[in-house]
Design an enzyme around this catalytic site. Structure first.
Site, mmCIF file in Angstrom:
data_model
loop_
_atom_site.group_PDB
_atom_site.id
_atom_site.type_symbol
_atom_site.label_atom_id
_atom_site.label_comp_id
_atom_site.label_asym_id
_atom_site.label_seq_id
_atom_site.Cartn_x
_atom_site.Cartn_y
_atom_site.Cartn_z
ATOM 1 N N TYR A 21 -5.067 -23.822 22.049
ATOM 2 C CA TYR A 21 -6.015 -25.150 22.217
ATOM 3 C C TYR A 21 -7.276 -24.605 22.883
ATOM 4 O O TYR A 21 -7.080 -24.146 24.210
ATOM 5 C CB TYR A 21 -5.573 -26.324 22.468
ATOM 6 C CG TYR A 21 -4.568 -26.932 21.593
ATOM 7 C CD1 TYR A 21 -4.548 -26.441 20.165
ATOM 8 C CD2 TYR A 21 -3.793 -27.938 21.869
ATOM 9 C CE1 TYR A 21 -3.537 -26.977 19.500
ATOM 10 C CE2 TYR A 21 -2.854 -28.651 21.028
ATOM 11 C CZ TYR A 21 -2.645 -28.112 19.612
ATOM 12 O OH TYR A 21 -1.990 -28.436 18.681
ATOM 13 N N PRO B 48 -2.354 -38.646 14.027
ATOM 14 C CA PRO B 48 -1.805 -40.086 13.829
ATOM 15 C C PRO B 48 -3.088 -41.030 13.468
ATOM 16 O O PRO B 48 -2.679 -42.153 12.963
ATOM 17 C CB PRO B 48 -0.715 -40.565 14.784
ATOM 18 C CG PRO B 48 -1.567 -39.674 16.023
ATOM 19 C CD PRO B 48 -2.143 -38.295 15.469
ATOM 20 N N LEU B 49 -4.238 -40.805 14.097
ATOM 21 C CA LEU B 49 -5.079 -41.839 14.262
ATOM 22 C C LEU B 49 -6.032 -41.455 13.030
ATOM 23 O O LEU B 49 -7.059 -42.311 12.682
ATOM 24 C CB LEU B 49 -6.149 -41.701 15.594
ATOM 25 C CG LEU B 49 -5.539 -42.616 16.708
ATOM 26 C CD1 LEU B 49 -6.133 -42.182 17.907
ATOM 27 C CD2 LEU B 49 -5.327 -43.736 16.865
ATOM 28 N N ALA B 50 -5.815 -40.411 11.905
ATOM 29 C CA ALA B 50 -6.596 -40.095 10.855
ATOM 30 C C ALA B 50 -8.016 -39.958 11.616
ATOM 31 O O ALA B 50 -8.891 -40.101 10.855
ATOM 32 C CB ALA B 50 -6.480 -40.963 9.995
ATOM 33 N N GLY C 263 -9.693 -41.594 13.279
ATOM 34 C CA GLY C 263 -10.387 -42.676 13.741
ATOM 35 C C GLY C 263 -10.740 -43.216 12.260
ATOM 36 O O GLY C 263 -11.700 -44.325 12.486
HETATM 37 N N1 LIG Z 1 1.139 -28.899 15.452
HETATM 38 C C1 LIG Z 1 0.088 -28.790 14.719
HETATM 39 O O1 LIG Z 1 0.029 -27.938 14.018
HETATM 40 C C2 LIG Z 1 -1.158 -29.610 15.359
HETATM 41 C C3 LIG Z 1 -2.329 -29.686 14.582
HETATM 42 C C4 LIG Z 1 -3.424 -30.217 15.168
HETATM 43 C C5 LIG Z 1 -3.336 -31.205 16.441
HETATM 44 N N2 LIG Z 1 -2.259 -31.090 16.794
HETATM 45 C C6 LIG Z 1 -1.765 -32.252 18.083
HETATM 46 O O2 LIG Z 1 -2.099 -33.472 17.808
HETATM 47 C C7 LIG Z 1 -2.883 -34.109 18.425
HETATM 48 C C8 LIG Z 1 -3.761 -35.040 17.903
HETATM 49 O O3 LIG Z 1 -4.267 -34.557 16.535
HETATM 50 P P1 LIG Z 1 -5.754 -34.909 16.122
HETATM 51 O O4 LIG Z 1 -6.868 -34.838 17.135
HETATM 52 O O5 LIG Z 1 -6.150 -34.351 14.952
HETATM 53 O O6 LIG Z 1 -5.604 -36.365 15.705
HETATM 54 P P2 LIG Z 1 -5.872 -37.906 15.891
HETATM 55 O O7 LIG Z 1 -5.434 -38.494 17.045
HETATM 56 O O8 LIG Z 1 -5.760 -38.459 14.572
HETATM 57 O O9 LIG Z 1 -7.569 -37.879 15.816
HETATM 58 C C9 LIG Z 1 -8.255 -37.647 17.213
HETATM 59 C C10 LIG Z 1 -9.608 -37.130 16.953
HETATM 60 O O10 LIG Z 1 -10.343 -37.925 16.294
HETATM 61 C C11 LIG Z 1 -11.458 -38.498 17.086
HETATM 62 N N3 LIG Z 1 -11.485 -40.052 16.897
HETATM 63 C C12 LIG Z 1 -10.368 -40.982 17.187
HETATM 64 N N4 LIG Z 1 -10.915 -42.226 16.861
HETATM 65 C C13 LIG Z 1 -12.372 -42.143 16.613
HETATM 66 C C14 LIG Z 1 -13.208 -43.107 16.105
HETATM 67 N N5 LIG Z 1 -13.013 -44.361 16.296
HETATM 68 N N6 LIG Z 1 -14.571 -42.794 15.872
HETATM 69 C C15 LIG Z 1 -14.613 -41.412 16.063
HETATM 70 N N7 LIG Z 1 -13.901 -40.336 16.391
HETATM 71 C C16 LIG Z 1 -12.694 -40.859 16.527
HETATM 72 C C17 LIG Z 1 -11.098 -38.276 18.569
HETATM 73 O O11 LIG Z 1 -12.451 -38.162 19.113
HETATM 74 P P3 LIG Z 1 -12.499 -38.855 20.860
HETATM 75 O O12 LIG Z 1 -11.679 -37.707 21.497
HETATM 76 O O13 LIG Z 1 -14.018 -38.577 21.034
HETATM 77 O O14 LIG Z 1 -11.930 -39.913 20.944
HETATM 78 C C18 LIG Z 1 -10.148 -36.992 18.273
HETATM 79 O O15 LIG Z 1 -11.254 -35.922 18.040
HETATM 80 C C19 LIG Z 1 -4.001 -32.803 18.957
HETATM 81 O O16 LIG Z 1 -4.501 -33.101 20.436
HETATM 82 C C20 LIG Z 1 -2.876 -31.962 19.253
HETATM 83 O O17 LIG Z 1 -2.172 -32.001 20.340
HETATM 84 C C21 LIG Z 1 -0.847 -30.596 16.189
#
Ligand SMILES: NC(=O)c1ccc[n+]([C@@H]2O[C@H](COP(=O)([O-])OP(=O)(O)OC[C@H]3O[C@@H](n4cnc5c(N)ncnc54)[C@H](OP(=O)(O)O)[C@@H]3O)[C@@H](O)[C@H]2O)c1
Length: 325
Positions: free
Chosen positions: A61, A233-235, A237
């Protein structure tokens, strides 16, 4: 209250996990800044105040900077390490343009051991609570992974092991050689990425099964007490305030239902989106990826929301855009 699968193995973590992929300034090779350290402190504070004590990392990361920034937080907050659970992952190698090499996966003993040493040194800690293999390596040799895990366990560098993005078959193959129980499988799951449900409802209708979610994985993890963690999980946002411009009608409609439910239940849209995942009996642990303290607090409200069967199905059917068979 029902126990999480991970708790049954002795890890009493919070229901939500804070994903740290966004820490450390994202995907640039620039050195970390004091502003990024401050942002990480604020995110960690918001998580702890909201009852979140589990933090998800990976050696890749922000090219290692996510762990490095988190290491600064740990250093500047003596005692914090003992209050939290830290998870990291290894097994992905970045492309090397000069050598003409693409992204690769590597579960060799040497790679896993070096990966963990790098992570521990960046975090400035002597152990990880959980280590996950990030993505399945097509060339994996279960016996070699077992040797690496044995060395990590006996040196005290890793307490528990798990996997990420793996099917039931891949987990069974690894587990056949590994003496420790694998306790986590982290997969992409959300109200938007619903493949984890679609393969189950279309069980005898292969023509509808457009999902790539491996069939039987959810069931196998439930039977074996392997904690399913949902990444994304938040898709990003999609249903909680991010722009819906150009998005399909089903997404817009679902965002509207989420908003209405949040108003009715006097909670946040993030809480509804996460409570939908958490309502599933697999006891999914969402790994939220936001760096915003406000969104972390809004997400934590999910721990106090329970959706009814009707509410759950209303959201599911709305997200899929067509009625169930
Ligand atoms: N195992 C794997 O292969 C794998 C792959 C990917 C991720 N992960 C893990 O899973 C975690 C979560 O994954 P993710 O970040 O893809 O998912 P997420 O929790 O669905 O989305 C978070 C992202 O969406 C943005 N966001 C959320 N609400 C928003 C809104 N209302 N308006 C605009 N932007 C918004 C956040 O920005 P802000 O920061 O500005 O809120 C952040 O960039 C990662 O941090 C990582 O630890 C694992």
């Amino acid at each position: 209250m029902k126990k999480l699968p991970i708790e049954k193995h002795g890890l009493n973590t919070s229901r939500l996990v804070l994903g740290c992929m966004g820490f450390g300034g994202g995907w640039s090779r620039d050195a970390i800044t004091e502003e990024q350290v401050k942002q990480a402190h604020e995110a960690v504070n918001a998580a702890l105040e909201s009852g979140i004590n589990f933090f998800d990392h990976a050696d890749i990361y922000a090219f290692g900077k996510a762990e490095e920034v988190f290491g600064r937080v740990l250093k500047e907050r003596p005692g914090l390490r003992d209050e939290i659970f830290i998870q990291s992952k290894t097994g992905i190698t970045f492309p090397d343009k000069e050598a003409g090499l693409p992204t690769r996966y590597n579960f060799s003993k040497e790679y896993i051991l070096n990966g963990v040493d790098g992570t521990l040194s960046r975090l400035g800690t002597d152990h990880l609570d959980t280590l996950l293999l990030h993505r399945p390596d097509a060339l994996m040799e279960p016996e070699e992974v077992a040797e690496a895990f044995h060395a990590l366990k006996s040196s005290g560098k890793v307490r528990y092991f798990g996997v990420s993005n793996m099917s039931a078959g891949q987990i069974k193959l690894l587990q056949s050689a590994i003496s420790d129980r694998l306790v986590v499988n982290q997969l992409e799951m959300s109200l938007h990425k619903i493949g984890w449900l679609e393969s189950g409802v279309h069980v005898n209708q292969p023509e509808f099964c457009e999902t790539i979610f491996p069939e039987g994985t959810l069931e196998y993890c439930r039977m074996e007490n392997i904690q399913i963690q949902a990444w994304g999980p938040l898709a990003q946002g999609l249903y909680s305030g991010a722009s819906l411009e150009g998005k399909p009608a089903a997404v817009k409609e679902t965002a509207g239902i989420v908003k209405k439910m949040a108003q009715e239940k006097e909670t946040t849209t993030e809480a509804i989106v996460l409570a939908w995942l958490m309502r599933h009996p697999a006891m999914i642990q969402p790994v939220i990826g936001t760096t915003s303290p406000e969104r972390i607090r809004a997400s934590a409200k999910a721990m106090n929301v329970v959706l009814s069967r009707d509410e759950w199905y209303t959201l599911y059917v709305s997200s899929r855009g067509v009625n169930l068979p």
